[in-house]
Scaffold this motif. Sequence first.
Motif, short mmCIF file in Angstrom:
data_model
loop_
_atom_site.label_atom_id
_atom_site.label_comp_id
_atom_site.label_asym_id
_atom_site.label_seq_id
_atom_site.Cartn_x
_atom_site.Cartn_y
_atom_site.Cartn_z
N VAL A 115 0.85 -1.18 0.00
CA VAL A 115 0.00 0.00 0.00
C VAL A 115 0.89 1.23 0.00
CG1 VAL A 115 -1.76 1.27 1.28
CG2 VAL A 115 -1.78 -1.24 1.27
N GLU A 116 0.59 2.12 -0.94
CA GLU A 116 1.32 3.38 -1.01
C GLU A 116 0.91 4.25 0.18
OE1 GLU A 116 3.66 4.05 -3.30
OE2 GLU A 116 3.32 2.06 -4.15
N PRO A 117 1.83 5.03 0.74
CA PRO A 117 1.50 5.86 1.91
C PRO A 117 0.31 6.79 1.71
CG PRO A 117 3.86 5.86 1.53
CD PRO A 117 3.23 5.15 0.36
N ALA A 118 0.10 7.33 0.52
CA ALA A 118 -0.99 8.27 0.28
C ALA A 118 -2.25 7.60 -0.28
CB ALA A 118 -0.53 9.36 -0.69
N GLN A 119 -2.22 6.28 -0.45
CA GLN A 119 -3.36 5.57 -1.04
C GLN A 119 -4.53 5.51 -0.07
OE1 GLN A 119 -2.44 1.63 -2.40
NE2 GLN A 119 -4.44 1.33 -3.31
N LYS A 120 -5.72 5.88 -0.57
CA LYS A 120 -6.92 5.83 0.25
C LYS A 120 -7.42 4.39 0.30
CE LYS A 120 -9.63 9.48 0.24
NZ LYS A 120 -10.71 10.37 -0.20
N LEU A 121 -7.85 3.96 1.46
CA LEU A 121 -8.38 2.61 1.64
C LEU A 121 -9.81 2.68 2.13
CD1 LEU A 121 -5.28 0.97 3.32
CD2 LEU A 121 -5.98 0.82 0.95
N PRO A 122 -10.68 1.75 1.81
CA PRO A 122 -10.41 0.59 0.97
C PRO A 122 -10.27 0.99 -0.50
CG PRO A 122 -12.72 0.64 1.53
CD PRO A 122 -12.07 1.77 2.27
N HIS A 123 -9.63 0.14 -1.27
CA HIS A 123 -9.33 0.41 -2.66
C HIS A 123 -9.97 -0.68 -3.52
CE1 HIS A 123 -7.06 1.87 -6.08
NE2 HIS A 123 -6.64 0.65 -6.31
N VAL A 124 -10.86 -0.31 -4.44
CA VAL A 124 -11.53 -1.26 -5.31
C VAL A 124 -10.63 -1.51 -6.51
CG1 VAL A 124 -13.54 -1.70 -6.76
CG2 VAL A 124 -13.81 -0.50 -4.57
N ILE A 125 -10.31 -2.77 -6.74
CA ILE A 125 -9.45 -3.14 -7.86
C ILE A 125 -10.28 -3.36 -9.12
CG2 ILE A 125 -7.87 -4.90 -8.75
CD1 ILE A 125 -6.99 -5.33 -5.85
N GLU A 126 -11.42 -4.02 -8.97
CA GLU A 126 -12.26 -4.33 -10.13
C GLU A 126 -13.72 -4.34 -9.69
OE1 GLU A 126 -13.08 -8.10 -13.09
OE2 GLU A 126 -11.15 -7.95 -12.11
N SER A 127 -14.59 -3.90 -10.57
CA SER A 127 -16.01 -3.89 -10.29
C SER A 127 -16.75 -4.32 -11.54
CB SER A 127 -16.44 -2.48 -9.87
OG SER A 127 -17.82 -2.42 -9.67
N LYS A 128 -17.82 -5.10 -11.37
CA LYS A 128 -18.64 -5.55 -12.50
C LYS A 128 -20.09 -5.24 -12.21
CE LYS A 128 -15.61 -9.36 -13.70
NZ LYS A 128 -15.49 -10.80 -13.91
#
Length: 68
Positions: A36-49
């Motif tokens: 996880v990058e320090p500035a990355q917001k969580l939770p993080h969606v990788i894929e959505s259908k």
Amino acid sequence: MTISSVFLAPKQRMLLLFDYGVCWHFIVQYLGDAEVEPAQKLPHVIESKGETYEQYDSFGVEDDWDED
């Protein structure tokens, strides 16, 4: 709680029931650990259908309430 306490190995899936009133169902799959990058917001969606819907789209609108 950590993700490893829910999923024991990558590629496992679970059926998630979200919002018991609306009964939204989601299939959640654990793909593995990631950095996880320090500035990355969580939770993080990788894929959505599929379609997305606004949760509680009329929540708080007084006209929708039955006051009888």
